[in-house]
Design a protein around this motif. Structure first.
Motif, PDB file in Angstrom:
ATOM      1  N   LYS A 131       8.825  13.588   2.420  1.00  0.00           N
ATOM      2  CA  LYS A 131       9.466  14.373   3.469  1.00  0.00           C
ATOM      3  C   LYS A 131       8.549  15.527   3.827  1.00  0.00           C
ATOM      4  N   GLY A 132       8.869  16.201   4.907  1.00  0.00           N
ATOM      5  CA  GLY A 132       8.073  17.355   5.297  1.00  0.00           C
ATOM      6  C   GLY A 132       8.272  17.655   6.771  1.00  0.00           C
ATOM      7  N   PRO A 133       7.697  18.763   7.239  1.00  0.00           N
ATOM      8  CA  PRO A 133       7.932  19.207   8.609  1.00  0.00           C
ATOM      9  C   PRO A 133       7.373  18.261   9.676  1.00  0.00           C
ATOM     10  N   MET A 134       6.466  17.360   9.316  1.00  0.00           N
ATOM     11  CA  MET A 134       5.889  16.459  10.321  1.00  0.00           C
ATOM     12  C   MET A 134       6.506  15.051  10.272  1.00  0.00           C
ATOM     13  N   ARG A 135       7.648  14.906   9.605  1.00  0.00           N
ATOM     14  CA  ARG A 135       8.281  13.586   9.477  1.00  0.00           C
ATOM     15  C   ARG A 135       8.613  12.985  10.839  1.00  0.00           C
ATOM     16  N   ASP A 136       9.247  13.756  11.716  1.00  0.00           N
ATOM     17  CA  ASP A 136       9.604  13.235  13.048  1.00  0.00           C
ATOM     18  C   ASP A 136       8.355  12.813  13.818  1.00  0.00           C
ATOM     19  N   ASP A 137       7.299  13.617  13.736  1.00  0.00           N
ATOM     20  CA  ASP A 137       6.037  13.271  14.409  1.00  0.00           C
ATOM     21  C   ASP A 137       5.479  11.961  13.857  1.00  0.00           C
ATOM     22  N   MET A 162       0.851  -1.166   0.000  1.00  0.00           N
ATOM     23  CA  MET A 162       0.000   0.000   0.000  1.00  0.00           C
ATOM     24  C   MET A 162       0.896   1.228   0.000  1.00  0.00           C
ATOM     25  N   LEU A 163       0.622   2.107  -0.895  1.00  0.00           N
ATOM     26  CA  LEU A 163       1.434   3.293  -1.087  1.00  0.00           C
ATOM     27  C   LEU A 163       0.631   4.536  -0.729  1.00  0.00           C
ATOM     28  N   ALA A 164       1.274   5.454  -0.057  1.00  0.00           N
ATOM     29  CA  ALA A 164       0.705   6.770   0.213  1.00  0.00           C
ATOM     30  C   ALA A 164       1.784   7.790  -0.121  1.00  0.00           C
ATOM     31  N   ALA A 165       1.381   8.954  -0.554  1.00  0.00           N
ATOM     32  CA  ALA A 165       2.352   9.985  -0.882  1.00  0.00           C
ATOM     33  C   ALA A 165       1.738  11.344  -0.624  1.00  0.00           C
ATOM     34  N   GLY A 166       2.595  12.315  -0.519  1.00  0.00           N
ATOM     35  CA  GLY A 166       2.175  13.685  -0.250  1.00  0.00           C
ATOM     36  C   GLY A 166       3.066  14.250   0.836  1.00  0.00           C
ATOM     37  N   ARG A 167       3.375  15.495   0.721  1.00  0.00           N
ATOM     38  CA  ARG A 167       4.248  16.160   1.697  1.00  0.00           C
ATOM     39  C   ARG A 167       3.754  15.901   3.117  1.00  0.00           C
ATOM     40  N   LEU A 168       4.664  15.633   4.025  1.00  0.00           N
ATOM     41  CA  LEU A 168       4.313  15.293   5.407  1.00  0.00           C
ATOM     42  C   LEU A 168       3.921  16.550   6.175  1.00  0.00           C
ATOM     43  N   VAL A 169       2.665  16.924   5.997  1.00  0.00           N
ATOM     44  CA  VAL A 169       2.077  18.090   6.658  1.00  0.00           C
ATOM     45  C   VAL A 169       0.734  17.670   7.242  1.00  0.00           C
ATOM     46  N   GLY A 170       0.181  18.480   8.125  1.00  0.00           N
ATOM     47  CA  GLY A 170      -1.078  18.152   8.793  1.00  0.00           C
ATOM     48  C   GLY A 170      -2.236  17.902   7.855  1.00  0.00           C
ATOM     49  N   GLN A 171      -2.289  18.623   6.741  1.00  0.00           N
ATOM     50  CA  GLN A 171      -3.367  18.459   5.772  1.00  0.00           C
ATOM     51  C   GLN A 171      -3.468  17.013   5.278  1.00  0.00           C
ATOM     52  N   ARG A 172      -2.358  16.299   5.215  1.00  0.00           N
ATOM     53  CA  ARG A 172      -2.334  14.933   4.676  1.00  0.00           C
ATOM     54  C   ARG A 172      -2.885  13.899   5.652  1.00  0.00           C
ATOM     55  N   ASP A 173      -2.919  14.189   6.912  1.00  0.00           N
ATOM     56  CA  ASP A 173      -3.524  13.317   7.922  1.00  0.00           C
ATOM     57  C   ASP A 173      -2.963  11.890   7.888  1.00  0.00           C
ATOM     58  N   PHE A 174      -1.653  11.776   7.898  1.00  0.00           N
ATOM     59  CA  PHE A 174      -1.015  10.473   7.858  1.00  0.00           C
ATOM     60  C   PHE A 174      -1.255   9.659   9.128  1.00  0.00           C
ATOM     61  N   ALA A 175      -1.554  10.290  10.247  1.00  0.00           N
ATOM     62  CA  ALA A 175      -1.843   9.532  11.476  1.00  0.00           C
ATOM     63  C   ALA A 175      -3.097   8.672  11.279  1.00  0.00           C
ATOM     64  N   THR A 176      -4.125   9.231  10.672  1.00  0.00           N
ATOM     65  CA  THR A 176      -5.330   8.450  10.377  1.00  0.00           C
ATOM     66  C   THR A 176      -5.000   7.326   9.405  1.00  0.00           C
ATOM     67  N   LEU A 177      -4.168   7.607   8.440  1.00  0.00           N
ATOM     68  CA  LEU A 177      -3.757   6.590   7.483  1.00  0.00           C
ATOM     69  C   LEU A 177      -3.018   5.444   8.182  1.00  0.00           C
ATOM     70  N   ILE A 178      -2.123   5.761   9.088  1.00  0.00           N
ATOM     71  CA  ILE A 178      -1.388   4.721   9.833  1.00  0.00           C
ATOM     72  C   ILE A 178      -2.360   3.905  10.685  1.00  0.00           C
ATOM     73  N   ASP A 179      -3.317   4.560  11.319  1.00  0.00           N
ATOM     74  CA  ASP A 179      -4.335   3.816  12.086  1.00  0.00           C
ATOM     75  C   ASP A 179      -5.100   2.847  11.191  1.00  0.00           C
ATOM     76  N   THR A 180      -5.423   3.288   9.995  1.00  0.00           N
ATOM     77  CA  THR A 180      -6.136   2.429   9.045  1.00  0.00           C
ATOM     78  C   THR A 180      -5.269   1.235   8.657  1.00  0.00           C
ATOM     79  N   PHE A 181      -3.999   1.478   8.361  1.00  0.00           N
ATOM     80  CA  PHE A 181      -3.084   0.381   8.054  1.00  0.00           C
ATOM     81  C   PHE A 181      -3.029  -0.615   9.212  1.00  0.00           C
ATOM     82  N   ARG A 182      -2.950  -0.089  10.417  1.00  0.00           N
ATOM     83  CA  ARG A 182      -2.862  -0.958  11.602  1.00  0.00           C
ATOM     84  C   ARG A 182      -4.082  -1.869  11.693  1.00  0.00           C
TER      85      ARG A 182
END
Length: 99
Positions: A36-42, A1-21
């Motif tokens: 990459k992006g400003p929320m990478r460490d988060d 499963m692939l996801a892409a987009g700058r690592l910013v709040g608008q992308r909501d990757f936390a919800t995506l990770i929960d879905t993967f889990r």
């Protein structure tokens, strides 16, 4: 499963990770987020906190994501808001189903 987009709040990757889990309980899947992006460490901390660090690939930004799109079983775009997701069209053009 692939996801892409700058690592910013608008992308909501936390919800995506929960879905993967949740999906991994029934379907074998390995999240790949080449960005990459400003929320990478988060995001890295969050992935680790839900015990997905060994199952998630965060290789960083890649110049050409199309080779990933051509091989992915599914492209997932998780957004809080966006006018039009060009990356969805790009994934479809590579033959990758989108969600």
């Amino acid at each position: 499963m692939l996801a892409a987009g700058r690592l910013v709040g608008q992308r909501d990757f936390a919800t995506l990770i929960d879905t993967f889990r949740r999906m991994r309980a029934e379907f074998p899947c390995r999240p790949l987020i080449p960005e990459k992006g400003p929320m990478r460490d988060d995001l890295e901390r969050y992935v680790s906190s839900v015990a997905l660090d060994a199952a998630t690939s965060l290789p960083g930004w890649v110049e050409n994501p199309f080779s990933y799109m051509a091989r992915a079983a599914l492209f997932v775009l998780s957004l809080r808001h966006e006018g039009f997701g060009n990356i969805l069209v790009e994934a479809l053009a590579c033959g990758c189903p989108d969600v």
